[in-house]
Design a protein around this motif. Sequence first.
Motif, short mmCIF file in Angstrom:
data_model
loop_
_atom_site.label_atom_id
_atom_site.label_comp_id
_atom_site.label_asym_id
_atom_site.label_seq_id
_atom_site.Cartn_x
_atom_site.Cartn_y
_atom_site.Cartn_z
N TYR A 181 50.78 65.78 -26.71
CA TYR A 181 51.15 65.14 -25.44
C TYR A 181 50.76 63.71 -25.46
CZ TYR A 181 50.92 70.24 -24.39
OH TYR A 181 50.95 71.18 -24.04
N THR A 182 51.39 62.94 -24.92
CA THR A 182 51.40 61.34 -24.81
C THR A 182 51.71 61.15 -23.30
OG1 THR A 182 52.05 61.16 -27.21
CG2 THR A 182 52.02 59.02 -25.38
N LEU A 183 50.74 60.46 -22.72
CA LEU A 183 50.67 60.09 -21.36
C LEU A 183 51.75 59.00 -21.08
CD1 LEU A 183 49.78 60.70 -18.40
CD2 LEU A 183 48.16 59.01 -18.72
N GLY A 184 52.70 59.25 -20.34
CA GLY A 184 53.72 58.07 -20.09
C GLY A 184 53.46 57.32 -18.84
N GLY A 185 54.43 56.79 -18.14
CA GLY A 185 54.22 56.08 -17.15
C GLY A 185 54.23 56.78 -15.73
N PHE A 186 53.55 56.32 -14.62
CA PHE A 186 53.58 57.00 -13.29
C PHE A 186 54.73 56.99 -12.62
CE2 PHE A 186 52.18 56.65 -8.97
CZ PHE A 186 51.37 57.77 -8.62
N ARG A 187 55.19 58.23 -12.12
CA ARG A 187 56.56 58.53 -11.44
C ARG A 187 56.56 57.63 -10.07
NH1 ARG A 187 59.68 62.31 -14.36
NH2 ARG A 187 58.28 63.37 -15.91
N GLY A 188 55.55 57.34 -9.58
CA GLY A 188 55.37 57.26 -8.24
C GLY A 188 56.24 55.92 -7.69
N PHE A 189 56.56 55.76 -6.55
CA PHE A 189 57.47 54.55 -6.14
C PHE A 189 56.16 53.51 -5.73
CE2 PHE A 189 58.73 52.13 -2.35
CZ PHE A 189 59.89 51.52 -2.97
N ILE A 190 56.77 52.39 -6.30
CA ILE A 190 55.71 51.03 -6.29
C ILE A 190 57.02 49.71 -5.97
CG2 ILE A 190 53.81 51.85 -7.53
CD1 ILE A 190 54.92 50.06 -9.87
N GLY A 191 57.95 50.27 -5.55
CA GLY A 191 58.73 49.21 -5.34
C GLY A 191 60.11 48.97 -6.05
N GLN A 192 60.44 49.91 -7.23
CA GLN A 192 61.39 49.72 -8.13
C GLN A 192 62.40 49.86 -7.50
OE1 GLN A 192 58.96 52.02 -7.91
NE2 GLN A 192 58.45 52.98 -10.01
N GLU A 193 63.52 48.92 -7.98
CA GLU A 193 64.91 48.82 -7.17
C GLU A 193 65.95 50.01 -7.74
OE1 GLU A 193 66.87 45.20 -8.06
OE2 GLU A 193 65.30 44.17 -6.83
N ASP A 194 65.15 50.74 -8.81
CA ASP A 194 66.11 51.79 -9.39
C ASP A 194 65.56 53.32 -9.12
OD1 ASP A 194 64.07 51.41 -11.20
OD2 ASP A 194 65.24 51.82 -13.07
N HIS A 195 64.55 53.51 -8.26
CA HIS A 195 63.86 54.62 -8.20
C HIS A 195 64.56 55.40 -7.22
CE1 HIS A 195 60.61 57.17 -6.53
NE2 HIS A 195 59.76 56.63 -7.72
N GLU A 196 64.19 56.75 -7.44
CA GLU A 196 64.99 57.81 -6.76
C GLU A 196 64.79 57.51 -5.24
OE1 GLU A 196 67.04 60.43 -7.82
OE2 GLU A 196 66.99 59.33 -9.78
N ARG A 197 63.79 56.96 -4.71
CA ARG A 197 63.57 56.84 -3.34
C ARG A 197 64.94 56.47 -2.47
NH1 ARG A 197 61.51 53.29 0.59
NH2 ARG A 197 60.15 54.16 2.00
N HIS A 198 65.16 55.21 -3.20
CA HIS A 198 66.54 54.59 -2.61
C HIS A 198 67.76 55.66 -2.45
CE1 HIS A 198 64.25 50.93 -3.17
NE2 HIS A 198 64.15 51.18 -4.27
N LYS A 199 67.93 56.41 -3.32
CA LYS A 199 69.07 57.42 -3.27
C LYS A 199 68.84 58.38 -2.27
CE LYS A 199 70.43 57.06 -8.07
NZ LYS A 199 70.31 57.81 -9.47
#
Length: 446
Positions: free
Chosen positions: A417-435
């Motif tokens: 396993y390799t730990l990648g990025g945090f999935r949380g919303f921090i203001g990304q313009e392409d985040h699923e939250r906007h959809k």
Amino acid sequence: MSMFNVVEICAGAGGQSLGLERAGFEHLLAVEIDDTAVQTLRNNLGRDNAEPARQDLETGNPVKEGVQERKDVVRHGDVADRQVWDPAEYADQVDLFAGGVPCPPFSIAGKQLGTSDERDLFAWAVHQVGIIKPKALLLENVRGLSMPRFAAYRQHVLDELAEQGYVGFWKLLQASDFGVPQLRPRFVLVALQQEYAPYFRWPDTSQYPSSSVGEVLKDLMASRGWPFADKWAEQANAIAPTIVGGSKKHGGADLGPTRAKQAWKKLAVDAMGVANEAPGPDWPHFNIKPPKLTVEMVARIQGWDSLENWPIQGRKTSQYRQVGNAFPPPVAEAVGRRIIAALRKEGEAEDMPELAEAVDHDPVYRVLKQAEKPLTSAAIQKLLKEPYGEEQLSRRIAYLHRDFSIETTEVGGKPAYTLGGFRGFIGQEDHERHKSFEGKARGQIS
């Protein structure tokens, strides 16, 4: 004039706002998305809460002097929308950045989706600390955030704060320890710049007398001449279950799920709704027909002294939700006072050797974060100070998958396993939250 200011997000009806004002903070800004809660905030923030609100002679609605001049303190809309407010405009001007971000992502009663829930704003709020650079941060949420499911989430928060020069403190606070007659555990994060952190202490709850539902509501139950109010108060000689304000997605106002309703029944309260007024002189004995609570009574259980001094706007169901979802003012006040004491550097400074590193909420997260190559389960176990059982380790990795990107490869025929990025919303313009919010009216977001 207060020496300390606060920017507050997700302010709701102002339970935290009221507590912080009483502690000694003055609002530079309060942001809220709910239409009616915004009206409540605009009617109350900055007013002298020792005096009842003046009423408009034509409408009967409570108003306050200077409300037109102070309306710009309250912003209406999605807190993450830069058109509503821009955190960068407040950089290096804020003593306290505070908020009660949405609870459903962490609620035990819900699915505990964490970063997968479009309403999750906790990580976003922490990210704004690096932009605003307040002296202190205060965020509160439900007890579910303290559970093992979110151990890596909490560790990620502490790590990010440490990278920004803050020391973070997590603590589960019980409202009943602050004189509030209610089982209302709240998981609270306080973080301060390293200059002030050694002076922070959590409130001493020994100074707060305990109280029961009967004690705090007896006068309201008797206010319309109910002859059994005193006897009812003796019956209601315990603290209440957690008030559940609910969301716009679920029905009208009632006092919670089945277990909560059973607890209310023992207190001789009908939990199937909220009353318009207290029981009158003809209301029968509570053994025959238990009374329902009014919004004013619910507010008293939440720690408001009186809604005359903080009137809640809207219809009954909206009022109940606003009050029911609030952070109890006495708890906010107590924590706020301790933050001010730290900002004033009162008392003795404590040694704080890299506190964020010393508290391991999730050792598996820590091992994977520090790893320079993919790690198998066996390799992870060797690096842990206290190895986990295989089932426990698998569960921890599964939890990590829910809030972080985890790349799985093979090393020696075993998953690594390799730990990648945090999935949380921090203001990304392409985040699923906007959809998720696309096409929704503001009043539909809960």
